[in-house]
Design an enzyme around this catalytic site. Sequence first.
Site, PDB file in Angstrom:
ATOM      1  N   LYS A  35      -6.454  -1.070 -10.157  1.00 33.75           N
ATOM      2  CA  LYS A  35      -7.636  -1.776  -9.665  1.00 33.75           C
ATOM      3  C   LYS A  35      -8.895  -0.926  -9.751  1.00 33.75           C
ATOM      4  O   LYS A  35     -10.014  -1.457  -9.767  1.00 33.75           O
ATOM      5  CB  LYS A  35      -7.419  -2.215  -8.215  1.00 33.75           C
ATOM      6  CG  LYS A  35      -6.407  -3.317  -8.023  1.00 33.75           C
ATOM      7  CD  LYS A  35      -7.013  -4.680  -8.270  1.00 33.75           C
ATOM      8  CE  LYS A  35      -6.065  -5.799  -7.849  1.00 33.75           C
ATOM      9  NZ  LYS A  35      -6.651  -7.128  -8.010  1.00 33.75           N
ATOM     10  N   ASP A  49      -6.364  -7.514  -0.631  1.00 33.43           N
ATOM     11  CA  ASP A  49      -5.072  -7.175  -0.050  1.00 33.43           C
ATOM     12  C   ASP A  49      -4.957  -5.659   0.109  1.00 33.43           C
ATOM     13  O   ASP A  49      -4.014  -5.166   0.708  1.00 33.43           O
ATOM     14  CB  ASP A  49      -3.933  -7.655  -0.954  1.00 33.43           C
ATOM     15  CG  ASP A  49      -3.658  -9.144  -0.805  1.00 33.43           C
ATOM     16  OD1 ASP A  49      -3.705  -9.634   0.331  1.00 33.43           O
ATOM     17  OD2 ASP A  49      -3.409  -9.807  -1.827  1.00 33.43           O
TER      18      ASP A  49
END
Length: 404
Positions: A76, A124
């Site tokens: 990410k 998340d």
Amino acid sequence: MNLILNSLPGFAEALSTTERRFVGKDAPDQVRPFLSLWGRTEQTRLVCLPEIASELGLARVLIKDEGQRLGQGSFKSLGGAYALMVLFKQLLESHLNQKVQVPQLLSPTARDFARSVTVCCATDGNHGKSVAAGARLLGCRSVIFIHAGVSQTRAEAIGASEIVRVDGNYDQSVREAERVAAERGWLLVSDTSWPGYEEIPAIVGQGYTILAEEALRQTGEQGHGNPTHVFLQAGVGGFASSIAGYLAERLGRENLKVVIVEPDLAACLFESARAGELVSVTPTEPTIMAMLECYQPSLIAWRILEKLSSGFMTVTEQQAKQAVRRLADRVEEPIVAGESGAAGLAGLAAAASDGDMRAALGLSSDSRVLLINTETATDPASYTDIVGRAPAEVAAGRAENASA
């Protein structure tokens, strides 16, 4: 059989010009200049798993280990931070009324301007961590929205200026981040998309193409040949669509089968494939694959995946745990993979061990499969409970083998 073959009307359609701009062959060239701002641009390792290939009756199984990407613990870091840099550059150019070069984003002038910018997103864990890291690098303020199911360990690791915990699930935190950003004039850097909000998630996804480019280069350098299959875990689908799009454009879609893997407790893409259109699913109970716990697909991701994915499948909690242990227990080069990071391997193991799924996906002794470990152990306590050893102990085993 927990596999749906793609029979959607859009299957095999060509990617649009816009989609190719963000995930096509030239996409990594747009990303690379911004990586230099991190001060570290080394590629992550590609590991051959011969024991798993032999067990599953395949020619090759390779895994790209993103657990150490840019020191952030997941792939990410290539997405959220990159998108923020691109957007900040646009804001700074508008503020100064002149073009700005990428290195100038860290200049005193840019730092002064950054103090006026607040960036936000829902997460998340990993996407928010990336956005927050990009904000720290540039000097912006970051506000990250998390849902009730995000563990305190994952929340503390984000490193944002402010954390806002929202009652409910991930999709509810997405809506709250969108609402507050609009109300306060903050810069929303989401990795999922909806009607009217598409370009920023596309930029986020563009960042991920760097790891796919690296993987193809490494397969060539290591003499493995191009992959014939790729198993990609998915939450909203942004990562999966970016990697699938780039690989299909580079290799030719006729030469690659893309398989999407989701937790059976949060299978919004699987259910969309079943319904023949984009749908959301009703939450039941949390999944240990926390980074994949999403119930509504990304609009732009779905558009790509319905064209490129050969199949959509689900895995159970136990299958994910087994995959985590398989990677940790390797004698040579053990791999620390979180539950979400190991989901692709869980999908491959399930598919290759089932005669019907194996035949449906064309898996054979000639197949070369690419997997991506998308994260390290983002929740060390959960990892230790699954493996029986702490992440540092598993990683230490790798270091000992390397020095032997």
